[in-house]
Design an enzyme around this catalytic site. Structure first.
Site, PDB file in Angstrom:
ATOM      1  N   HIS A   1       9.961   0.056   8.004  1.00  0.00           N
ATOM      2  CA  HIS A   1       9.177  -1.119   8.397  1.00  0.00           C
ATOM      3  C   HIS A   1       9.139  -2.194   7.316  1.00  0.00           C
ATOM      4  CE1 HIS A   1       7.616   0.901  11.985  1.00  0.00           C
ATOM      5  NE2 HIS A   1       7.375   1.951  11.230  1.00  0.00           N
TER       6      HIS A   1
ATOM      7  N   ASP B   1       0.852  -1.202   0.000  1.00  0.00           N
ATOM      8  CA  ASP B   1       0.000   0.000   0.000  1.00  0.00           C
ATOM      9  C   ASP B   1       0.887   1.251   0.000  1.00  0.00           C
ATOM     10  OD1 ASP B   1       0.960  -0.611   2.579  1.00  0.00           O
ATOM     11  OD2 ASP B   1      -0.735   0.366   3.580  1.00  0.00           O
TER      12      ASP B   1
END
Length: 313
Positions: free
Chosen positions: A240, A10
């Site tokens: 991340h 995303d």
């Protein structure tokens, strides 16, 4: 050894960094990207995935997927973290390519079934596409090589609630389905991603080594760094999503444990990832009834951050 992967994403600033890694590393065969809402709406996610591949001079299939959670109401995208365009609100060039005609879930099913036992799914957003793929073909659990998920938190606490990490919280019902499906699964969560920091010095090297893509990575990094400086007092950003690829390619930099995962789907702990270590007895068996999975609990954060910069520089 080459790892054929589908990257479920995303994008998202840290997603963009990870996509650059997947496009650059010689041991990754990027079979395609599947997009989901999360950091941005799904249309923006698809645009960004196409753009990042084009800036790297690559033609990579991109299949658009989940636009909202399976059950709960969708929260607005976190524009204060990633910008309204997902890439720090910097000016972006136009995109030439288009998404595949098939859905993300169908793309996952078709690609895995075409190469049984070979394909690793690396998912770094909400998990609706993987849940939908399982609904289309439950036999995927026996044909996928491995599933690597950036998400969750075992000991670290949450980043969108006191206990929940963003990807798990955004679609806890999908997360519960995917984390308990019984396929070979590794969870790379906040316990390790918060130990890794990309600094200005890292990004200067990345920008110099990545051409047009490097300019987008560096421009969006500045926006992301400002958020981390205010939110966590970090002088840089936590990469991340790149940590999921780091585990796949450099697992010796991580410490892991095996156990049983579940996800709370409602209530004040919605989105919390629960981990029952293998072999540990609790007052009831309900937390240990799911299949065994692997979770990352420790990492050499400096080594992972340097590896990201070395790969992209």
């Amino acid at each position: 050894m080459t790892h054929p992967i589908i990257f479920d994403t995303d994008p998202g600033i840290d997603d963009a960094q990870a996509i650059a890694l997947a496009l650059r590393h010689p041991e990754i065969e990027l079979l395609g990207m599947t997009t989901t809402y999360g950091n941005v709406d799904v249309e923006t996610a698809t645009h960004n995935a196409l753009l990042l591949a084009e800036l790297a001079g690559r033609e990579i299939p991109v299949a658009q997927g989940a636009a909202q959670p399976m059950v709960k109401e969708r929260h607005p995208p976190p524009a204060h973290i990633h910008g309204a365009n997902g890439l720090g609100d910097i000016a972006l060039p136009s995109v030439r390519g288009q998404a595949e005609e098939v859905s993300a879930a169908q793309f996952i099913v078709d690609t895995v079934n075409a190469r049984p036992g070979e394909v690793t799914l690396v998912a770094v957003g909400p998990l609706g596409n993987l849940a939908a793929a399982l609904q289309l073909d439950p036999g995927l659990i026996d044909r996928v090589k491995r599933v690597v998920i950036m998400g969750g938190s075992i000991r670290e606490g949450g980043n969108v609630s006191p206990v929940a990490e963003a990807n798990m919280f955004n679609d806890p019902d999908a997360a519960a389905r995917v984390l308990t499906a019984g396929w070979p699964l590794t969870l790379v969560g906040l316990d390790v991603t918060h130990r890794c920091v990309l600094t200005d010095a890292h990004m200067a090297r990345i920008e110099a080594g990545q051409g047009a893509l490097g300019r987008v990575l560096a421009g969006s990094f500045a926006f992301y760094r400002d958020f981390y400086r205010e939110a966590l007092g970090i002088d840089g950003c936590c990469p991340h999503d790149s940590c999921a690829l780091a585990w796949l390619l450099r697992p010796e930099l991580f410490t892991t444990a095996r156990g049983h995962l579940t996800v709370a789907t409602e209530g004040v702990a919605e989105g919390q990832t629960l981990f029952a270590p293998e072999g540990r007895a609790f007052i009831e068996e309900r937390w240990s009834r799911t299949s065994l999975a692997e979770v990352c609990l420790g990492v050499d954060g400096a080594a992972v951050s340097d590896w990201i910069a070395d790969t992209l520089a």
